[in-house]
Scaffold this active site. Structure first.
Site, PDB file in Angstrom:
ATOM      1  N   ASP A   1       7.225-110.926   0.493  1.00 56.24           N
ATOM      2  CA  ASP A   1       7.608-109.956   0.078  1.00 56.24           C
ATOM      3  C   ASP A   1       8.410-108.666   0.927  1.00 56.24           C
ATOM      4  O   ASP A   1       8.780-107.646   0.241  1.00 56.24           O
ATOM      5  CB  ASP A   1       6.419-109.142  -0.098  1.00 56.24           C
ATOM      6  CG  ASP A   1       6.194-108.134   1.198  1.00 56.24           C
ATOM      7  OD1 ASP A   1       5.462-109.094   2.288  1.00 56.24           O
ATOM      8  OD2 ASP A   1       5.094-107.497   1.124  1.00 56.24           O
TER       9      ASP A   1
ATOM     10  N   ASP B   1       3.904-116.165   3.877  1.00 53.87           N
ATOM     11  CA  ASP B   1       3.751-114.638   4.668  1.00 53.87           C
ATOM     12  C   ASP B   1       2.309-114.314   3.934  1.00 53.87           C
ATOM     13  O   ASP B   1       1.313-115.282   3.251  1.00 53.87           O
ATOM     14  CB  ASP B   1       4.695-113.052   3.935  1.00 53.87           C
ATOM     15  CG  ASP B   1       4.418-112.016   5.052  1.00 53.87           C
ATOM     16  OD1 ASP B   1       4.564-111.832   6.292  1.00 53.87           O
ATOM     17  OD2 ASP B   1       4.606-110.731   3.989  1.00 53.87           O
TER      18      ASP B   1
ATOM     19  N   ASP C   1       0.410-110.621   4.289  1.00 56.23           N
ATOM     20  CA  ASP C   1       0.253-108.941   4.006  1.00 56.23           C
ATOM     21  C   ASP C   1       1.271-108.698   2.707  1.00 56.23           C
ATOM     22  O   ASP C   1       2.890-108.968   2.763  1.00 56.23           O
ATOM     23  CB  ASP C   1       0.235-108.276   5.065  1.00 56.23           C
ATOM     24  CG  ASP C   1      -0.214-107.875   6.086  1.00 56.23           C
ATOM     25  OD1 ASP C   1      -0.515-106.991   6.961  1.00 56.23           O
ATOM     26  OD2 ASP C   1      -0.622-108.742   6.723  1.00 56.23           O
TER      27      ASP C   1
END
Length: 216
Positions: A166, A8, A10
């Site tokens: 995250d 991922d 961000d």
């Protein structure tokens, strides 16, 4: 050891929160809406920019298309003003390249921004950078479509690939694709939240991924 690690963006490789907050508030202010705090925006991230702005507005408004367009315009210019890789990320990617492990980014952020940020910060350390592109018929995360597309581009299989993110969206994406997920705890969602949303394997700092993934 995995053949490929797909990340991922961000909250995983890049801390983009300040630039996202600035862009959200620039769009809200232009059309007379109440601005949002940094923590508000943190909680809105994960499902793409349409959902981000819906949440920032408290739902779709009559002028939603204009507010969204303003966000895209502002963010397109200012997406790298304050954004930085998390400490240890560059060293991690360097080691993975030296070890011959294929790396890529898959994000729900708009494709243009993903490609711009990946090139700006990581250059040739990533073999692919893919963002949200539902107009092309590829469903965004947590659907596995885009993840499968990245795996095909890298020439790797489910058996040799891991996804690192995250958020709960990243956990769901990996589950839907039938591959393992490693959840990082330095991003936008904390470990307790990730545990409650199906997280099973964790890394507390970027270089820890080397041991968690069996690289060293």
């Amino acid at each position: 050891m995995y053949e490929a690690i797909i990340f991922d963006l961000d909250g995983t490789l890049l801390d983009t929160l300040d630039d996202l907050t600035d862009a959200v508030n620039a769009a809200l202010e232009k059309y007379g809406y109440k601005t949002r705090t940094r923590e508000d925006v943190r909680s809105f991230i994960g499902n793409g920019i349409v959902k981000l702005m819906e949440r920032a507005l408290g739902g779709k408004t009559d002028d939603f298309a204009l507010v969204l367009k303003e966000f895209k315009t502002y963010y397109g210019v200012h997406c790298a003003d304050k954004t930085q890789p998390y400490e240890g990320v560059m060293a991690l990617l360097q080691v993975l390249r030296e070890k011959g492990i294929k790396t890529a980014v898959l994000s729900n952020k708009a494709d243009f921004a993903v490609k711009t940020l990946a090139e700006t910060y990581f250059g040739d350390l990533l073999m692919a950078a893919v963002g949200e592109n539902e107009e092309a018929g590829i469903r965004k995360k947590p659907a596995p479509d885009a993840l499968f597309a990245v795996m095909k581009e890298l020439g790797v299989s489910k058996e040799t690939t891991v996804y690192v993110g995250d958020s709960e969206v990243d956990i769901q994406t990996a589950q839907n694709a039938g591959i393992p997920c490693i959840s990082v705890t330095w991003g936008f969602k904390d470990k307790d939240f990730l545990l409650q949303n199906g997280g099973t394997t964790f890394a507390d700092e970027p270089l820890e991924l080397l041991s968690v993934c069996g690289v060293i």
